[in-house]
Design an enzyme around this catalytic site. Structure first.
Site, PDB file in Angstrom:
ATOM      1  N   ASP A  81      33.808 -53.332  20.240  1.00 26.10           N
ATOM      2  CA  ASP A  81      33.809 -52.068  19.510  1.00 26.10           C
ATOM      3  C   ASP A  81      35.183 -51.400  19.634  1.00 26.10           C
ATOM      4  OD1 ASP A  81      32.698 -49.971  18.067  1.00 26.10           O
ATOM      5  OD2 ASP A  81      31.843 -48.989  19.840  1.00 26.10           O
ATOM      6  N   GLU A 133      38.177 -50.528   9.918  1.00 26.70           N
ATOM      7  CA  GLU A 133      37.804 -49.147   9.585  1.00 26.70           C
ATOM      8  C   GLU A 133      38.852 -48.516   8.691  1.00 26.70           C
ATOM      9  OE1 GLU A 133      36.541 -46.643  12.904  1.00 26.70           O
ATOM     10  OE2 GLU A 133      37.457 -44.899  11.965  1.00 26.70           O
ATOM     11  N   GLY A 208      29.410 -42.936  14.803  1.00 34.59           N
ATOM     12  CA  GLY A 208      29.203 -41.497  15.010  1.00 34.59           C
ATOM     13  C   GLY A 208      27.896 -41.017  14.431  1.00 34.59           C
ATOM     14  N   ASP A 252      25.525 -45.114  20.812  1.00 29.72           N
ATOM     15  CA  ASP A 252      25.994 -45.071  22.192  1.00 29.72           C
ATOM     16  C   ASP A 252      25.498 -43.779  22.846  1.00 29.72           C
ATOM     17  OD1 ASP A 252      27.299 -45.356  24.583  1.00 29.72           O
ATOM     18  OD2 ASP A 252      29.318 -45.411  23.777  1.00 29.72           O
ATOM     19  N   THR A 253      25.819 -42.660  22.236  1.00 32.99           N
ATOM     20  CA  THR A 253      25.467 -41.347  22.797  1.00 32.99           C
ATOM     21  C   THR A 253      23.978 -41.223  23.131  1.00 32.99           C
ATOM     22  OG1 THR A 253      27.306 -40.306  21.644  1.00 32.99           O
ATOM     23  CG2 THR A 253      25.514 -38.862  22.333  1.00 32.99           C
TER      24      THR A 253
END
Ligand SMILES: [Zn+2]
Length: 308
Positions: A81, A133, A208, A252-253
């Site tokens: 990542d 990206e 995100g 992830d968060t």
């Protein structure tokens, strides 16, 4: 079983659903998400950021992922990542990751194209696929941060994909890394997403996009966490994003929050416990629960399908 990221994502692209990418940095998080994938018969992508590699060591993380994939019937891929360091990218390719991300999105278009192209030629030689990206996703994640969101331009995306030959594209449509993503209402730019999907015809990736589930936040806060102002992307927006062409969603968060809540509860309610297994076990179960919610939301439940 260990499976190429490209294979998993091509299927998702054709079937119009999204695969869960889960960031791992220790044994319990890895086992927690793999358990969720098995429970729901879903393919998953295990991902290590450069920060995770710094913390745990790339060999340990790779071996954890390989062992999980050998013991499991569901397709499991291993992904780097936010690769920014070419040496780490090289090592990941050599070690047998199934895909790498080159994140040069902070660079100007020309430079991003150049760097991505270089990584694509390196990775493709080893049959490893590449996520790139374009545009800027806001927020802070491990070693990656950006103040503002710059939406991906669909025409530029088409040009970028043609010039670089990347396999998947991470797009900026209004999401933001971390738990403190937004102020006020969250609205992703579905118009931009649709236009990109129409033009590039590749699996698209959403970063995100953590949900920051309120039940988990409440539990963590109940046992002492200070998480004032956290906010995620609503499930309805995620569903729409998948419908409009997102095929990989990074999480992830939400895993961190679940882990935090699980550990805090034990420490608060069972002060006599000092066995790490009794402290980390419930946190691992909390990870599984959150991971299951994500997989169901993304539409990849039951997509493990036969031996493919
Ligand atoms: Zn990211």
């Amino acid at each position: 079983m260990f499976t190429a990221t490209k294979k998993i994502l091509q299927k998702a692209h054709q079937g119009n659903y999204a695969i869960a990418h889960f960031n791992i940095n220790n044994l319990e998080i890895m086992q927690g998400v793999v358990q969720a994938a098995e429970n729901l018969k879903a393919p998953i992508i295990l991902a290590t950021s450069e920060g995770a590699i710094k913390y745990a060591g790339i060999n340990f993380l790779k071996d954890l992922a390989y062992t999980a994939s050998e013991l499991s019937k569901v397709p499991i891929a291993l992904h780097l990542d936010h690769g920014q360091d070419i040496e780490i990218i090289r090592r990941s390719i050599r070690l047998g990751y199934s895909s790498v991300m080159i994140d040069a999105s902070h660079e100007k278009f020309q430079r991003n194209t150049q760097l991505t192209k270089r990584v694509v030629s390196l990775a493709h030689r080893h049959n490893i696929s590449v996520e790139a990206e374009l545009g800027t996703i806001g927020g802070v994640e491990d070693l990656v941060s950006a103040k503002n969101i710059i939406y991906t331009d669909p025409d530029k995306a088409k040009e970028f994909v043609e010039k670089t030959g990347c396999d998947f594209l991470a797009v900026a449509i209004g999401t933001s890394h971390g738990a403190y993503k937004f102020h006020g209402e969250v609205k992703l730019r579905m118009d931009i997403l649709k236009e990109i999907k129409r033009k590039v015809k590749l699996p698209l990736v959403l970063h995100g996009a953590s949900g920051v589930p309120s039940a988990v936040v409440k539990q963590a806060e109940k046992y002492g966490a200070k998480l004032h102002g956290v906010q995620g992307v609503p499930d309805t927006q995620i569903k729409l994003a998948v419908k409009n062409g997102i095929n990989k969603i990074n999480t992830d968060t939400d895993l961190r929050l679940a882990f935090d809540a699980g550990i805090r509860e034990i420490i608060e309610t069972k002060p006599a416990v000092f066995d790490p297994r009794k402290m980390l076990g419930p946190a691992r179960d909390a990870i599984t629960k959150v991971a299951e919610q994500r997989i169901k939301l993304f539409g990849s439940k039951g997509k493990a399908g036969g031996s493919r």
